[in-house]
Design a protein around this motif. Structure first.
Motif, PDB file in Angstrom:
ATOM      1  N   ASN A 153       0.881  -1.239   0.089  1.00 15.73           N
ATOM      2  CA  ASN A 153      -0.040  -0.073  -0.290  1.00 15.73           C
ATOM      3  C   ASN A 153       0.928   1.277   0.074  1.00 15.73           C
ATOM      4  O   ASN A 153       0.576   2.212  -0.705  1.00 15.73           O
ATOM      5  N   VAL A 154       2.060   1.205   0.679  1.00 14.24           N
ATOM      6  CA  VAL A 154       2.737   2.356   0.980  1.00 14.24           C
ATOM      7  C   VAL A 154       3.567   2.590  -0.354  1.00 14.24           C
ATOM      8  O   VAL A 154       3.763   3.611  -0.753  1.00 14.24           O
ATOM      9  N   GLU A 159       2.828   1.427  -3.208  1.00 17.24           N
ATOM     10  CA  GLU A 159       1.838   2.259  -4.295  1.00 17.24           C
ATOM     11  C   GLU A 159       1.670   3.716  -4.504  1.00 17.24           C
ATOM     12  O   GLU A 159       1.335   4.361  -5.240  1.00 17.24           O
ATOM     13  N   ARG A 160       1.686   4.099  -3.078  1.00 22.08           N
ATOM     14  CA  ARG A 160       1.354   5.719  -2.936  1.00 22.08           C
ATOM     15  C   ARG A 160       2.965   6.407  -2.668  1.00 22.08           C
ATOM     16  O   ARG A 160       2.752   7.452  -2.437  1.00 22.08           O
ATOM     17  N   ARG A 161       3.858   5.744  -3.066  1.00 25.10           N
ATOM     18  CA  ARG A 161       5.271   6.538  -3.120  1.00 25.10           C
ATOM     19  C   ARG A 161       5.286   7.774  -3.720  1.00 25.10           C
ATOM     20  O   ARG A 161       5.928   8.803  -2.985  1.00 25.10           O
ATOM     21  N   ARG A 162       4.925   7.974  -4.879  1.00 27.91           N
ATOM     22  CA  ARG A 162       4.684   9.544  -5.588  1.00 27.91           C
ATOM     23  C   ARG A 162       3.819  10.302  -4.719  1.00 27.91           C
ATOM     24  O   ARG A 162       4.313  11.556  -4.542  1.00 27.91           O
ATOM     25  N   GLU A 163       2.819  10.146  -4.272  1.00 31.92           N
ATOM     26  CA  GLU A 163       1.900  10.610  -3.658  1.00 31.92           C
ATOM     27  C   GLU A 163       2.703  11.194  -2.430  1.00 31.92           C
ATOM     28  O   GLU A 163       2.546  12.356  -2.029  1.00 31.92           O
ATOM     29  N   LEU A 164       3.248  10.248  -1.695  1.00 32.05           N
ATOM     30  CA  LEU A 164       3.930  10.625  -0.419  1.00 32.05           C
ATOM     31  C   LEU A 164       5.109  11.591  -0.517  1.00 32.05           C
ATOM     32  O   LEU A 164       5.274  12.413   0.401  1.00 32.05           O
ATOM     33  N   ASP A 210       3.724  15.006  -1.142  1.00 27.95           N
ATOM     34  CA  ASP A 210       3.314  15.552   0.195  1.00 27.95           C
ATOM     35  C   ASP A 210       4.661  16.016   0.967  1.00 27.95           C
ATOM     36  O   ASP A 210       4.336  16.936   1.835  1.00 27.95           O
TER      37      ASP A 210
END
Length: 289
Positions: free
Chosen positions: A141-142, A144-149, A152
């Motif tokens: 899950n993390v 998959e969201r690495r670009r979003e994070l 941020d």
């Protein structure tokens, strides 16, 4: 040609994990990762030397704070191809032009990863079931969201590999913290009076309480995985280093372990999986830097 790859904190900062992510889907990458945790034999193949070396370096860095203890050859010359027939663990990079020659060899229980086509050419078929499901889902899950994070954190461009690599490193470090982060509680030092203490700062020899360490995990699936992982040379070296140099180790992993233990101490009777929450808080902290 052979080398023992020891990724340190400083080297982690310079690893370009995006090369690995661009070649392999997240699902395949985690299957490779889980195979390496069990010290299996893994061959990477690609058309370019640079792809082989970068991906091999990156996948070994994902094992931090553990160190690959076996044969590691990022680019294997075709003249040395017989090495892949050895029964011992290895990580090897092989040019695609040598695949025909490879297929003629008597390979057994080898994972062959084609970086060019994002697929396995050979596998053991149990790679999806190695990691504890909850930890794997949280890690996936993390990632998959690495670009979003990364965004941020105020990153101007999503192609900023430095920030993305930090997210990836933190995610895998958090995985290992959840898996073995309680280890300091079970390394005891023998005192002169014959008693043992887990908090002793004396240079007395330390010993690791293996059974108590494993049984301290409440999850049965995590305990089952840990029981196998504890038999690897990587885990053995990890514990040996901490038995001998307990007070001297102050890397990224040790910092996260201390934060983890502090969070347990604040609520001793409720030790649940805090992977996503813990990593989420870590990302918030990073975004303020």
């Amino acid at each position: 040609v052979m080398e023992l790859c020891r990724p340190s904190d400083s080297r982690l900062e310079h690893v370009d994990f995006e090369c690995l992510f661009s070649c392999l889907s997240l699902r395949l990458l985690l299957r490779v990762f889980s195979s390496l945790l069990l010290e299996r034999r893994v061959i990477f193949t690609a058309n370019k030397l640079s792809t082989l070396s970068e991906c091999c370096h990156a996948v070994v860095a994902l094992l931090y704070p553990f160190v690959w203890q076996h044969t590691y050859i990022p680019v294997l010359p075709s003249a040395m191809l017989d090495i892949v027939c050895t029964p011992t663990p290895f990580i090897v990079g092989l040019l695609s032009s040598s695949l025909t020659q490879l297929n003629e060899l008597p390979l057994e229980e080898v994972l062959v990863v084609d970086l060019g086509s994002n697929r396995f050419l050979r596998q053991l078929d149990d790679e999806d079931s190695i990691l504890p499901s909850k930890l794997q889902s949280a890690l996936e899950n993390v990632l998959e969201r690495r670009r979003e994070l990364a965004n941020d954190r105020g990153v101007d461009s999503i192609s900023d590999t430095g920030h993305l690599s930090t997210i990836v490193s933190e995610a895998f470090v958090r995985f290992f913290v959840e898996l073995v982060g309680h280890y300091p509680l079970f390394i005891t030092a023998e005192r002169e009076d014959g008693y043992s203490s887990s908090s002793s700062s004396s240079p007395a020899p330390c010993s690791f309480q293996r059974d108590r360490f494993r049984k301290a995990i409440p999850s049965k699936t995590v305990r089952r995985f840990l029981e196998v992982f504890m038999e690897t040379q990587m885990f053995g070296w990890f514990i040996q280093e901490r038995e001998h140099h307990r007070q001297a180790l102050r890397g990224l992993f040790e910092v996260r372990v201390q934060e983890y233990l502090d969070s347990i101490n604040e609520n001793e009777h409720r030790r649940v999986n805090r992977f996503l929450r813990g990593l989420g808080n870590r990302m918030k902290f990073l975004s303020k830097k």
